[in-house]
Design a protein around this motif. Structure first.
Motif, PDB file in Angstrom:
ATOM      1  N   TYR A  63      40.937  22.593 -32.900  1.00 15.90           N
ATOM      2  CA  TYR A  63      41.749  21.421 -33.763  1.00 15.90           C
ATOM      3  C   TYR A  63      42.806  21.932 -34.605  1.00 15.90           C
ATOM      4  O   TYR A  63      43.939  21.447 -34.646  1.00 15.90           O
ATOM      5  CB  TYR A  63      40.936  20.443 -34.727  1.00 15.90           C
ATOM      6  N   ASN A  64      42.297  23.163 -35.517  1.00 15.00           N
ATOM      7  CA  ASN A  64      43.150  23.609 -36.422  1.00 15.00           C
ATOM      8  C   ASN A  64      44.567  24.363 -35.598  1.00 15.00           C
ATOM      9  O   ASN A  64      45.532  24.373 -36.144  1.00 15.00           O
ATOM     10  CB  ASN A  64      42.592  24.898 -37.205  1.00 15.00           C
ATOM     11  N   ASP A  65      44.217  25.022 -34.469  1.00 16.23           N
ATOM     12  CA  ASP A  65      45.244  25.370 -33.520  1.00 16.23           C
ATOM     13  C   ASP A  65      46.222  24.238 -33.098  1.00 16.23           C
ATOM     14  O   ASP A  65      47.335  24.420 -33.146  1.00 16.23           O
ATOM     15  CB  ASP A  65      44.578  26.054 -32.208  1.00 16.23           C
ATOM     16  N   LEU A  66      45.440  23.012 -32.738  1.00 18.35           N
ATOM     17  CA  LEU A  66      46.380  22.126 -32.340  1.00 18.35           C
ATOM     18  C   LEU A  66      47.305  21.259 -33.600  1.00 18.35           C
ATOM     19  O   LEU A  66      48.562  21.062 -33.279  1.00 18.35           O
ATOM     20  CB  LEU A  66      45.749  20.742 -31.749  1.00 18.35           C
ATOM     21  N   ASP A  67      46.613  21.496 -34.646  1.00 17.59           N
ATOM     22  CA  ASP A  67      47.563  20.797 -35.732  1.00 17.59           C
ATOM     23  C   ASP A  67      48.721  21.918 -36.204  1.00 17.59           C
ATOM     24  O   ASP A  67      49.486  21.724 -36.519  1.00 17.59           O
ATOM     25  CB  ASP A  67      46.533  20.947 -37.040  1.00 17.59           C
ATOM     26  N   SER A  68      48.300  23.198 -36.112  1.00 21.63           N
ATOM     27  CA  SER A  68      49.243  24.432 -36.528  1.00 21.63           C
ATOM     28  C   SER A  68      50.541  24.250 -35.196  1.00 21.63           C
ATOM     29  O   SER A  68      51.359  24.131 -35.687  1.00 21.63           O
ATOM     30  CB  SER A  68      48.406  25.620 -36.148  1.00 21.63           C
ATOM     31  N   MET A  69      50.077  24.069 -34.010  1.00 18.79           N
ATOM     32  CA  MET A  69      50.969  23.598 -32.984  1.00 18.79           C
ATOM     33  C   MET A  69      51.954  22.766 -33.398  1.00 18.79           C
ATOM     34  O   MET A  69      53.117  22.665 -33.108  1.00 18.79           O
ATOM     35  CB  MET A  69      50.280  23.629 -31.646  1.00 18.79           C
ATOM     36  N   SER A  70      51.446  21.577 -33.802  1.00 19.58           N
ATOM     37  CA  SER A  70      52.112  20.380 -34.350  1.00 19.58           C
ATOM     38  C   SER A  70      53.256  20.837 -35.583  1.00 19.58           C
ATOM     39  O   SER A  70      54.370  20.559 -35.385  1.00 19.58           O
ATOM     40  CB  SER A  70      51.234  19.252 -34.680  1.00 19.58           C
ATOM     41  N   ASN A  71      52.526  21.381 -36.500  1.00 15.69           N
ATOM     42  CA  ASN A  71      53.582  22.092 -37.354  1.00 15.69           C
ATOM     43  C   ASN A  71      54.676  22.782 -37.123  1.00 15.69           C
ATOM     44  O   ASN A  71      55.940  22.795 -37.369  1.00 15.69           O
ATOM     45  CB  ASN A  71      52.936  22.642 -38.457  1.00 15.69           C
ATOM     46  N   GLU A  72      54.345  23.953 -36.045  1.00 17.04           N
ATOM     47  CA  GLU A  72      55.286  24.799 -35.429  1.00 17.04           C
ATOM     48  C   GLU A  72      56.079  24.035 -34.574  1.00 17.04           C
ATOM     49  O   GLU A  72      57.642  24.351 -34.629  1.00 17.04           O
ATOM     50  CB  GLU A  72      54.676  25.670 -34.703  1.00 17.04           C
ATOM     51  N   LEU A  73      55.672  23.123 -33.908  1.00 18.34           N
ATOM     52  CA  LEU A  73      56.517  22.279 -33.130  1.00 18.34           C
ATOM     53  C   LEU A  73      57.781  21.572 -33.916  1.00 18.34           C
ATOM     54  O   LEU A  73      58.851  21.542 -33.573  1.00 18.34           O
ATOM     55  CB  LEU A  73      55.865  21.309 -32.234  1.00 18.34           C
ATOM     56  N   ASP A  74      57.285  20.986 -35.107  1.00 13.47           N
ATOM     57  CA  ASP A  74      58.309  20.484 -35.891  1.00 13.47           C
ATOM     58  C   ASP A  74      59.161  21.314 -36.525  1.00 13.47           C
ATOM     59  O   ASP A  74      60.407  21.026 -36.497  1.00 13.47           O
ATOM     60  CB  ASP A  74      57.430  19.945 -37.242  1.00 13.47           C
ATOM     61  N   THR A  75      58.968  22.647 -36.691  1.00 13.38           N
ATOM     62  CA  THR A  75      59.822  23.628 -36.966  1.00 13.38           C
ATOM     63  C   THR A  75      60.834  23.903 -36.165  1.00 13.38           C
ATOM     64  O   THR A  75      62.182  24.007 -36.209  1.00 13.38           O
ATOM     65  CB  THR A  75      59.242  25.071 -37.546  1.00 13.38           C
ATOM     66  N   ARG A  76      60.226  23.971 -34.742  1.00  8.19           N
ATOM     67  CA  ARG A  76      61.158  24.440 -33.504  1.00  8.19           C
ATOM     68  C   ARG A  76      62.209  23.178 -33.305  1.00  8.19           C
ATOM     69  O   ARG A  76      63.222  23.258 -33.414  1.00  8.19           O
ATOM     70  CB  ARG A  76      60.292  24.702 -32.384  1.00  8.19           C
ATOM     71  N   ILE A  77      61.866  22.151 -33.467  1.00  8.79           N
ATOM     72  CA  ILE A  77      62.565  20.720 -33.469  1.00  8.79           C
ATOM     73  C   ILE A  77      63.552  20.696 -34.404  1.00  8.79           C
ATOM     74  O   ILE A  77      64.832  20.376 -34.042  1.00  8.79           O
ATOM     75  CB  ILE A  77      61.764  19.182 -33.382  1.00  8.79           C
TER      76      ILE A  77
END
Length: 309
Positions: A63-77
């Motif tokens: 879950y933490n990895d998934l949440d981290s991916m979400s934050n990282e994806l926001d940064t990339r976007i």
């Protein structure tokens, strides 16, 4: 009788001892079996606890990895949007990721492996987006260099155009100056009633009318066109010798209306051209110096003077 009873008692005593030993063995076996079962259950329970703890850790990590991916994806976007890249697909992926996060808690325990695979997939996606960001950075840097070069070229072109316009304006000014007509050999004579001509200075009794001769200088730059040649005579009192009946009128000079004494229309063909003006004032001239100026269009071609005494 007594001996029989004793014998009987003696035979029962070993049997009782044997039964007691069997019972003891069975009891020990039962105790061992119970202990073994307890140990097994304890070990099984401990193993399950460890597995549960491991499972929980895996769930939390996933879950933490998934949440981290979400934050990282926001940064990339955000970065890709700032660089002018296409983010619609990433936004759809982001929405899907958030939906999966919501559903995660409901069915997490049977999705560990699936989520871990998705996490790995998102990591690959982020790596791919990192490559896209680097590509866009390179592209933007290239565009920035091209834009800078274009700006420099545009500035140079503007400077060239500015210089060209200045040169053109100077050339036009020179051409305009060069194309202005000039007069020379100006001669002013007084003609008496008997037809005798006298040069300046002359007396009123000698002036029946004035004869003004001059020559327009050849000019190969000036256009071939019709010209109005105006003669303006200004007396010693500052007033223009003016008589509408004798052909006088007005013209614009340096933005102001001015009077002329006499006018003649000609066709200028770039060659030198001699002109003669005759003017009859019809009255005496005041004594003093008179200034004669020759104009065409809005500039002066030349001047001369004469004296009446």
């Amino acid at each position: 009788m007594e001996n029989k009873s004793s014998a009987s008692e003696a035979s029962r005593t070993p049997e009782k001892g044997q039964n007691k030993r069997i019972f003891t063995v069975i009891l020990v076996l039962l105790l061992l079996a119970a202990s073994g079962a307890f140990v097994y259950k304890y070990l099984e329970s401990s193993e399950l606890a460890k597995q549960n703890e491991l499972t929980q850790k895996q769930l939390d990590q996933a879950y933490n990895d998934l949440d981290s991916m979400s934050n990282e994806l926001d940064t990339r976007i955000l970065k890709i949007a700032q660089l002018g890249g296409e983010i619609d697909t990433l936004l759809q992926i982001k929405t899907q990721l958030e939906e999966e996060k919501k559903a995660f808690r409901k069915k997490a325990y049977n999705q560990i492996n699936d989520l871990q695979g998705k996490v790995n997939g998102y990591k690959e996606l982020l790596l791919a987006q990192d490559e896209e960001i680097e590509r866009l950075k390179v592209l933007n840097d290239s565009l920035m260099v091209e834009n800078t070069e274009l700006k420099v070229a545009a500035n140079n072109l503007n400077e060239s155009i500015k210089d060209l316009n200045q040169s053109k304006a100077k050339l036009e000014e020179k051409v305009a100056t060069a194309s202005k007509l000039k007069v020379e050999k100006v001669e002013i004579l007084a003609i008496s009633s008997s037809g005798k001509e006298r040069p300046s200075p002359f007396k009123n009794r000698h002036i029946d009318h004035l004869k003004i001769d001059f020559e327009i200088v050849e000019n190969r730059v000036a256009p071939i066109e019709g010209k109005g040649i105006l003669v303006k005579i200004t007396g010693p009192d500052g007033n223009v010798v003016f008589d509408v009946a004798a052909g006088s009128g007005t013209f614009m000079y340096e933005g102001r209306e001015s009077f002329y004494t006499v006018k003649k229309d000609i066709l200028f063909d770039r060659n030198s051209q001699a002109l003669t003006f005759l003017y009859n004032k019809g009255s005496d001239y005041e004594l003093g110096k008179y200034v004669l100026e020759v104009f065409t269009d809005d500039y002066k071609m030349g001047e001369a003077s004469f004296i009446v005494k």
